[in-house]
Design a protein around this motif. Sequence first.
Motif, PDB file in Angstrom:
ATOM      1  N   LEU A  61       0.813  -1.214   0.000  1.00 20.61           N
ATOM      2  CA  LEU A  61       0.000   0.000   0.000  1.00 20.61           C
ATOM      3  C   LEU A  61       0.849   1.267   0.000  1.00 20.61           C
ATOM      4  O   LEU A  61       0.465   2.277  -0.582  1.00 20.61           O
ATOM      5  N   TYR A  62       2.016   1.211   0.634  1.00 18.59           N
ATOM      6  CA  TYR A  62       2.916   2.363   0.677  1.00 18.59           C
ATOM      7  C   TYR A  62       3.378   2.720  -0.736  1.00 18.59           C
ATOM      8  O   TYR A  62       3.336   3.870  -1.145  1.00 18.59           O
ATOM      9  N   TRP A  65       0.436   4.057  -2.813  1.00 14.25           N
ATOM     10  CA  TRP A  65       0.097   5.440  -2.492  1.00 14.25           C
ATOM     11  C   TRP A  65       0.974   6.404  -3.284  1.00 14.25           C
ATOM     12  O   TRP A  65       0.479   7.351  -3.887  1.00 14.25           O
ATOM     13  N   VAL A  69      -1.526   7.385  -6.290  1.00 11.07           N
ATOM     14  CA  VAL A  69      -2.234   8.535  -5.719  1.00 11.07           C
ATOM     15  C   VAL A  69      -1.399   9.796  -5.854  1.00 11.07           C
ATOM     16  O   VAL A  69      -1.909  10.842  -6.228  1.00 11.07           O
ATOM     17  N   ARG A  70      -0.092   9.686  -5.580  1.00 16.36           N
ATOM     18  CA  ARG A  70       0.783  10.850  -5.643  1.00 16.36           C
ATOM     19  C   ARG A  70       1.436  11.013  -7.014  1.00 16.36           C
ATOM     20  O   ARG A  70       2.305  11.851  -7.194  1.00 16.36           O
ATOM     21  N   TYR A  74       7.191   7.550  -6.037  1.00 14.47           N
ATOM     22  CA  TYR A  74       7.810   6.547  -5.170  1.00 14.47           C
ATOM     23  C   TYR A  74       9.329   6.541  -5.303  1.00 14.47           C
ATOM     24  O   TYR A  74      10.041   6.269  -4.339  1.00 14.47           O
TER      25      TYR A  74
END
Length: 114
Positions: A61-62, A65, A69-70, A74
Amino acid sequence: MESQSATTWPGSLTTFLTTANILRLCGIWVVYRVCLAVFNVSPYHPLSRFPGPKLAAASFLYEFWFDFVRGGRYTWEIKRMHEKYGKSAEKFAAKLSFPPLKIDTYALVFSKAS
């Protein structure tokens, strides 16, 4: 002569794909993922001694995200984790990340012996 209608066999897929069975399978999958996340952050996991965010250690999930989402941030988050946690940081569940080697290190490692 009598026409035969379509018959279902006793073990057909429709007898197994009931709403209750689908909900049971989903529940089993959720319980499995929660147990796996708890194991990934427990001291019994082989990578538990390496530093890093616990959410990154628990699941993907990290990474999701920061990538979705961002908007693909990453890679920068991994760089920030190396600045915060040191040379080895837990990238995501069951994987470690190491900073890139410098050019002189590549030359030392991959040079031919004289």
